[in-house]
Design a protein around this motif. Structure first.
Motif, PDB file in Angstrom:
ATOM      1  N   VAL A  13       0.852  -1.182   0.000  1.00 17.99           N
ATOM      2  CA  VAL A  13       0.000   0.000   0.000  1.00 17.99           C
ATOM      3  C   VAL A  13       0.888   1.232   0.000  1.00 17.99           C
ATOM      4  N   VAL A  14       0.628   2.170  -0.880  1.00 16.02           N
ATOM      5  CA  VAL A  14       1.371   3.426  -0.925  1.00 16.02           C
ATOM      6  C   VAL A  14       0.425   4.553  -0.560  1.00 16.02           C
ATOM      7  N   THR A  15       0.757   5.265   0.500  1.00 14.11           N
ATOM      8  CA  THR A  15      -0.076   6.368   0.972  1.00 14.11           C
ATOM      9  C   THR A  15       0.840   7.511   1.402  1.00 14.11           C
ATOM     10  N   LYS A  16       0.351   8.409   2.240  1.00 18.21           N
ATOM     11  CA  LYS A  16       1.172   9.506   2.749  1.00 18.21           C
ATOM     12  C   LYS A  16       1.015   9.609   4.261  1.00 18.21           C
ATOM     13  N   GLY A  51     -17.040   4.466  16.323  1.00 18.30           N
ATOM     14  CA  GLY A  51     -18.360   4.965  15.927  1.00 18.30           C
ATOM     15  C   GLY A  51     -18.328   6.353  15.334  1.00 18.30           C
ATOM     16  N   SER A  52     -17.219   7.081  15.504  1.00 17.75           N
ATOM     17  CA  SER A  52     -17.093   8.428  14.954  1.00 17.75           C
ATOM     18  C   SER A  52     -15.626   8.727  14.709  1.00 17.75           C
ATOM     19  N   ASN A  53     -15.347   9.779  13.935  1.00 15.88           N
ATOM     20  CA  ASN A  53     -13.968  10.131  13.631  1.00 15.88           C
ATOM     21  C   ASN A  53     -13.263  10.722  14.849  1.00 15.88           C
ATOM     22  N   PRO A  54     -12.009  10.364  15.074  1.00 15.61           N
ATOM     23  CA  PRO A  54     -11.222  11.037  16.118  1.00 15.61           C
ATOM     24  C   PRO A  54     -10.919  12.473  15.701  1.00 15.61           C
ATOM     25  N   THR A  55     -10.249  13.210  16.566  1.00 21.33           N
ATOM     26  CA  THR A  55      -9.846  14.577  16.253  1.00 21.33           C
ATOM     27  C   THR A  55      -8.945  14.591  15.017  1.00 21.33           C
ATOM     28  N   ALA A  56      -9.152  15.592  14.164  1.00 19.19           N
ATOM     29  CA  ALA A  56      -8.360  15.695  12.936  1.00 19.19           C
ATOM     30  C   ALA A  56      -6.879  15.876  13.260  1.00 19.19           C
ATOM     31  N   ILE A  57      -6.025  15.278  12.429  1.00 16.44           N
ATOM     32  CA  ILE A  57      -4.572  15.349  12.588  1.00 16.44           C
ATOM     33  C   ILE A  57      -4.005  16.313  11.548  1.00 16.44           C
ATOM     34  N   ASP A  58      -3.029  17.114  11.945  1.00 19.14           N
ATOM     35  CA  ASP A  58      -2.361  18.008  11.002  1.00 19.14           C
ATOM     36  C   ASP A  58      -1.468  17.176  10.097  1.00 19.14           C
ATOM     37  N   THR A  59      -1.811  17.096   8.822  1.00 16.34           N
ATOM     38  CA  THR A  59      -1.046  16.271   7.879  1.00 16.34           C
ATOM     39  C   THR A  59      -0.249  17.117   6.896  1.00 16.34           C
ATOM     40  N   ALA A  60      -0.047  18.384   7.220  1.00 21.70           N
ATOM     41  CA  ALA A  60       0.734  19.254   6.338  1.00 21.70           C
ATOM     42  C   ALA A  60       2.126  18.670   6.131  1.00 21.70           C
ATOM     43  N   GLY A  61       2.574  18.647   4.889  1.00 21.70           N
ATOM     44  CA  GLY A  61       3.903  18.129   4.582  1.00 21.70           C
ATOM     45  C   GLY A  61       4.003  16.620   4.593  1.00 21.70           C
ATOM     46  N   ALA A  62       2.859  15.929   4.556  1.00 21.30           N
ATOM     47  CA  ALA A  62       2.877  14.465   4.555  1.00 21.30           C
ATOM     48  C   ALA A  62       3.689  13.945   3.375  1.00 21.30           C
ATOM     49  N   GLU A  63       4.472  12.888   3.637  1.00 25.04           N
ATOM     50  CA  GLU A  63       5.346  12.314   2.619  1.00 25.04           C
ATOM     51  C   GLU A  63       4.900  10.907   2.266  1.00 25.04           C
ATOM     52  N   LEU A  88      -7.682   9.819   2.470  1.00 21.96           N
ATOM     53  CA  LEU A  88      -6.923   8.644   2.905  1.00 21.96           C
ATOM     54  C   LEU A  88      -5.759   9.057   3.810  1.00 21.96           C
ATOM     55  N   THR A  89      -5.103  10.152   3.463  1.00 28.17           N
ATOM     56  CA  THR A  89      -3.981  10.616   4.279  1.00 28.17           C
ATOM     57  C   THR A  89      -4.434  10.927   5.693  1.00 28.17           C
ATOM     58  N   GLN A  90      -5.587  11.604   5.826  1.00 28.01           N
ATOM     59  CA  GLN A  90      -6.127  11.911   7.146  1.00 28.01           C
ATOM     60  C   GLN A  90      -6.540  10.632   7.869  1.00 28.01           C
ATOM     61  N   GLY A  91      -7.123   9.709   7.159  1.00 31.44           N
ATOM     62  CA  GLY A  91      -7.544   8.451   7.782  1.00 31.44           C
ATOM     63  C   GLY A  91      -6.366   7.659   8.319  1.00 31.44           C
ATOM     64  N   VAL A  92      -5.286   7.563   7.532  1.00 34.39           N
ATOM     65  CA  VAL A  92      -4.100   6.836   7.979  1.00 34.39           C
ATOM     66  C   VAL A  92      -3.487   7.527   9.191  1.00 34.39           C
ATOM     67  N   ALA A  93      -3.409   8.858   9.150  1.00 32.70           N
ATOM     68  CA  ALA A  93      -2.842   9.605  10.278  1.00 32.70           C
ATOM     69  C   ALA A  93      -3.650   9.366  11.549  1.00 32.70           C
ATOM     70  N   GLN A  94      -4.979   9.344  11.420  1.00 31.57           N
ATOM     71  CA  GLN A  94      -5.833   9.082  12.578  1.00 31.57           C
ATOM     72  C   GLN A  94      -5.621   7.657  13.095  1.00 31.57           C
ATOM     73  N   ALA A  95      -5.514   6.700  12.177  1.00 26.46           N
ATOM     74  CA  ALA A  95      -5.336   5.304  12.573  1.00 26.46           C
ATOM     75  C   ALA A  95      -3.997   5.105  13.293  1.00 26.46           C
ATOM     76  N   VAL A  96      -2.942   5.719  12.759  1.00 29.57           N
ATOM     77  CA  VAL A  96      -1.623   5.597  13.390  1.00 29.57           C
ATOM     78  C   VAL A  96      -1.630   6.263  14.764  1.00 29.57           C
ATOM     79  N   THR A  97      -2.244   7.455  14.847  1.00 26.12           N
ATOM     80  CA  THR A  97      -2.321   8.159  16.132  1.00 26.12           C
ATOM     81  C   THR A  97      -3.103   7.343  17.150  1.00 26.12           C
ATOM     82  N   LEU A  98      -4.173   6.709  16.707  1.00 25.17           N
ATOM     83  CA  LEU A  98      -4.971   5.865  17.599  1.00 25.17           C
ATOM     84  C   LEU A  98      -4.128   4.704  18.132  1.00 25.17           C
ATOM     85  N   TRP A  99      -3.331   4.094  17.246  1.00 24.07           N
ATOM     86  CA  TRP A  99      -2.482   2.994  17.702  1.00 24.07           C
ATOM     87  C   TRP A  99      -1.448   3.487  18.716  1.00 24.07           C
ATOM     88  N   LEU A 100      -0.877   4.656  18.465  1.00 24.68           N
ATOM     89  CA  LEU A 100       0.106   5.214  19.390  1.00 24.68           C
ATOM     90  C   LEU A 100      -0.509   5.467  20.761  1.00 24.68           C
TER      91      LEU A 100
END
Length: 412
Positions: A13-16, A51-63, A88-100
């Motif tokens: 999978v290739v994302t940012k 059941g709902s989206n977590p707080t939005a993550i700042d994804t500026a400069g995502a690589e 997708l970038t926001q979703g991945v950032a939220q998922a990673v933050t949730l795992w952390l």
């Protein structure tokens, strides 16, 4: 974007992902003993169950970031992101933050009994001080960061003429609370780490061992100030009065226990205490060996003697004298003194047959076995000149990564 993985059960999978979030994921996954792809998989799975989206993550400069996920997971996640109205970038950032958030930095494991490592050899010039300092530094590095470690499963591979027998990997710091004790009146350890020896007219470890301490031993301890060690690496400086230690110990009752009596008061502050011994076979060495003995209910190999040698002939003679003294103590006082291993220091295969054959001879001993081979490189000398810890001065040099491997080998 996805592409099949050759194993058949995962797809690429290739994302940012923001660089800082990616680095934190890398460190935290390693700290928890997971691969990054497993952490991302767990984060996405947990995110999809919300059941709902977590707080939005700042994804500026995502690589751009690539990972492997179980077949079908990415398609379902991408569909969920569309349904929730986020990229997708926001979703991945939220998922990673949730795992952390669900997987904090694990607690550093503390030993049940303070480890006491006696670094010794009655021969001078083998590098006992450099090994004591480097081992202590490696044990104290930040447990929330990754550091390069050079690992060799078979030291015999160092003798091969072709290929690179060593592999590098990034591992978390060990985060131990460490006390380095400069037990040598020459004070090389103290000076190498940028401190002054204790004054002759003040208090000292020698005074406490002789029963003439003038205050709290803690007041003599100083911190090795480097960010990577936090407040975990301390030094008990030398004093030149230690030249008289054997004379003073001769008048002390149960003199072999003098070092233990002095240090017992501060043992609870540390996970590991390393003793940088002088090149001597006198009463001070007896006291150091006794201090490293196995205590009641202490695990075998938790404490003991670590012998530093070189790949040359005179080291073998000195090794025989030292082990004879240790064996005499074992027998005379009925002690269990464990050998933590041999460290072959200043090794350079370019010196030819003397070096390679001597290394082979050390490895042939088997008990104690070789637990580290440290190269003879310029960075250690430069760090001494700069009066800085080697692992802070040159954290990625060959000696530093080998010392981290030694720290792990002696912590098993």
């Amino acid at each position: 974007m996805t592409s099949p993985d050759t194993s058949g059960d995962r797809e690429k999978v290739v994302t940012k992902l923001p660089a800082a979030l990616r680095q934190e994921l890398k460190v935290r996954a390693a700290l928890n003993g997971l691969g990054m792809q497993d952490a991302v998989e767990a984060g996405i799975t947990a995110w999809r169950g919300l059941g709902s989206n977590p707080t939005a993550i700042d994804t500026a400069g995502a690589e751009t970031y690539a990972t492997f996920l179980p077949a079908g997971l990415w398609d379902g996640f991408r569909s969920d992101c569309r349904g929730r109205g986020i990229s997708l970038t926001q979703g991945v950032a939220q998922a990673v933050t949730l795992w952390l958030e669900d997987n904090p930095v694990p607690e550093v494991k503390r030993p049940d009994t303070v480890r006491r490592i006696i670094v010794c050899n009655q021969k001078g010039g083998v590098g006992k001080t450099a090994i004591t300092a480097g081992l202590g530094e490696a044990l104290a590095e930040d447990p929330a960061r990754l550091f390069p470690v050079r690992v060799s499963r078979h030291f015999a591979a160092l003798l091969e003429e072709t290929g690179d027998p060593l592999s590098m990997e990034d591992l978390p710091g060990l985060g131990q609370r460490v006390l380095l004790v400069d037990f040598d009146p020459q004070g090389h350890l103290t000076k190498q780490l940028g401190h002054d020896p204790l004054p002759m007219d003040g208090d000292s470890l020698t005074n406490h061992m002789a029963g003439d301490g003038k205050g709290d031993l803690r007041d003599l301890v100083v911190t090795v100030e480097e960010e990577r060690f936090g407040d975990r690496l301390h030094l008990l400086p030398a004093c030149t009065d230690a030249f008289l230690l054997d004379v003073r110990l001769a008048a002390v009752r149960a003199r072999e226990a003098a070092l233990e009596r002095a240090l017992t008061a501060i043992e609870s502050d540390y996970d590991v205490i390393l003793i940088d011994c002088p090149p001597s076979l006198g009463l001070s060495m007896d006291a150091a060996s006794y201090y490293g003995r196995r205590r009641p209910n202490e695990a075998t190999g938790n404490s003991g003697v670590l012998i530093v040698v070189q790949a040359e002939d005179s080291s073998a003679d000195a090794y025989g004298l030292l082990t004879s003294q240790i064996e005499d103590m074992r027998g005379d006082l009925t002690l269990d003194i464990d050998y933590l291993g041999l460290v072959v220091n200043h090794y350079d295969a370019r010196r030819g047959y003397i070096a390679t054959s001597s290394l082979q001879s050390w490895m042939d001993i088997k008990d104690p076995r070789v637990v580290g081979v440290i190269g003879d490189l310029k960075e250690q000398k430069e760090a001494v000149r700069a009066k800085r810890p080697l692992l802070a001065y040159a954290p990625r040099c060959e000696q530093s990564v080998a010392l981290r491997a030694l720290a792990r080998e002696t912590s098993k």
